[in-house]
Design an enzyme around this catalytic site. Structure first.
Site, short mmCIF file in Angstrom:
data_model
loop_
_atom_site.label_atom_id
_atom_site.label_comp_id
_atom_site.label_asym_id
_atom_site.label_seq_id
_atom_site.Cartn_x
_atom_site.Cartn_y
_atom_site.Cartn_z
N SER A 24 0.83 -1.19 0.00
CA SER A 24 0.00 0.00 0.00
C SER A 24 0.87 1.25 0.00
CB SER A 24 -0.89 0.00 1.24
OG SER A 24 -1.86 1.00 1.17
N PRO A 25 0.43 2.32 -0.66
CA PRO A 25 1.23 3.55 -0.65
C PRO A 25 1.39 4.07 0.78
CG PRO A 25 -0.58 3.70 -2.22
CD PRO A 25 -0.81 2.46 -1.42
N CYS A 27 3.46 7.14 2.90
CA CYS A 27 4.33 8.30 2.87
C CYS A 27 5.57 8.07 3.72
CB CYS A 27 3.58 9.53 3.36
SG CYS A 27 2.31 10.10 2.23
N ALA A 59 2.02 8.50 -1.81
CA ALA A 59 1.32 9.64 -2.40
C ALA A 59 2.35 10.64 -2.94
CB ALA A 59 0.43 10.30 -1.36
N GLN A 101 1.18 6.25 -6.72
CA GLN A 101 -0.04 6.97 -6.39
C GLN A 101 0.22 8.46 -6.58
OE1 GLN A 101 -1.30 7.82 -2.22
NE2 GLN A 101 -2.93 6.34 -2.64
N TYR A 184 -7.92 14.31 1.35
CA TYR A 184 -7.13 15.17 0.47
C TYR A 184 -8.02 15.76 -0.63
CZ TYR A 184 -3.38 13.04 3.14
OH TYR A 184 -2.58 12.61 4.18
N ARG A 232 -8.10 5.17 -5.41
CA ARG A 232 -8.30 4.92 -3.97
C ARG A 232 -9.41 5.83 -3.48
NH1 ARG A 232 -3.96 4.06 0.87
NH2 ARG A 232 -4.31 1.93 0.17
N ARG A 326 1.34 -1.24 7.32
CA ARG A 326 2.19 -1.37 8.51
C ARG A 326 2.79 -2.77 8.65
NH1 ARG A 326 -1.76 2.29 9.70
NH2 ARG A 326 -1.12 4.19 10.81
#
Length: 358
Positions: A24-25, A27, A59, A101, A184, A232, A326
């Protein structure tokens, strides 16, 4: 047809994932002026070595003002292409599909780095002015009131997404994700909690989804037909009167018609006081519902930690792909370990350098 399972390949357009596990993206807040560096190479590359089929980079901002923080990755300039291409070449060398992403943070931009947690950065202290559909602050530690976007601002951001997609192709990206979630910019257009516009981009459901559909249409027009375009969504704001799952299902139908190939099903991020029912696999029902009712492939994400749990999500056809965040930070080799647990050891082959210890 064989029953789907976690280590069965999955194909979208011309891209085949070697299994159903994706990164998963996430940051990393480790770029300078948006440029990816050795941290990103090691962080993303190690997950490809560990057996993930899909590695989606964090992202990545389509403009400097679209960054969440000064440390965010970017793809608004030509200088960003070569470092991303280097990472993607390594990912492909080790059998995974390189994804990216692309995003604009909207009113949640100009934030501090998470490990130096302060309030949103002032314009004269390393921050910058923010924009959003309406002049409403997120609140909590993000108190900046954004400037309400003009139609010219909207057009510029959409053009920035298109330019970012072109650069992503040049950099060797083969799986492009549009970030329409987590409070966002795009999500801010979708949700009545953040969008109080009275023009063609606000009010009704049709108007609130207009920015997302236009941005998708423009991006799909330049993104190669052979490569997947995914989106997403925050499938619910977890707040009364906000964006919800029913609206997400209908939007997913519209996105499919615009050439989106898969919906990455997340949630939340719109307001700081949402009451989120967090637990193991708590967002999987969103992926299951959208997959069934919008007739589009989905990815499940959120507290997926156990190999048997992930395998059951695929076997029960609740989603087509599982994205781990995670858990893959804790264990970059989770796919290899999961293969052993599920009796699929041959499905994840070690690199030659590691074979004697695999």
């Amino acid at each position: 047809m064989n029953e789907p399972h976690l280590f069965q390949p999955f194909t979208l357009r011309s891209v085949t994932l070697r299994n159903r596990i994706g990164v998963s993206p996430m940051c990393q807040y480790s770029s300078e002026d948006g440029v990816a560096n050795d941290w990103h190479l090691v962080h993303l590359g190690s997950r490809a070595i560990g057996g993930a089929a899909l590695v989606i980079a964090e992202a990545t901002a389509v403009s400097p003002e679209g960054r969440i923080s000064p440390g965010d990755a970017g793809i608004w300039a030509e200088k960003h292409i070569a470092p991303i291409a280097r990472i993607n070449h390594f990912i492909k060398q080790h059998g995974a599909v390189p994804g990216l992403q692309i995003a604009h943070a909207g009113r949640k931009a100009s934030d501090a780095l998470p490990w130096a947690r302060t309030a949103q950065l002032a314009d004269d202290a390393g921050g910058w002015p923010t924009i959003a559909p309406s002049a409403l602050a997120f609140g909590d530690n993000l108190p900046k009131v954004p400037r309400a976007m003009t139609t010219a601002d909207i057009t510029k951001v959409q053009n920035d997404f298109v330019a970012a997609a072109r650069r992503a192709e040049t950099a060797g990206v083969e799986w492009l994700e549009l970030h329409f979630a987590h409070g966002y910019l795009a999500h801010e257009f979708l949700s009545p909690l953040s969008n109080q516009r009275t023009d063609q981009y606000g009010g009704s459901f049709e108007n609130r989804i207009r920015f997302v559909l236009e941005t998708t249409r423009a991006t799909r027009a330049v993104w190669p037909e052979k490569f997947p375009l995914v989106a997403r969504l925050s499938c619910t704001d977890w707040m009364p009167g906000g964006w919800d799952l029913d609206q997400s299902v209908e939007l997913s139908r519209r996105l499919k018609a615009e050439g989106v190939d898969l919906i990455d099903c997340s949630s939340g991020g719109m307001v700081p006081n949402a009451k989120i029912a967090v637990g193991l696999g708590y967002q999987v029902p969103f992926a299951e519902r959208i997959r069934r009712d919008a007739a589009i492939p989905t990815a499940a994400v959120g507290m997926i930690t156990d190999p048997k749990q992930a395998d059951e999500i695929i076997r029960n056809q609740q989603a087509d792909v599982v994205l781990l965040a995670r858990e893959l930070l804790r264990d970059p080799y989770w796919p290899a370990h999961a293969a052993k647990v599920l009796g699929q050891s041959a499905a994840v082959r070690p690199p030659n350098q590691y074979a004697r210890a695999w």
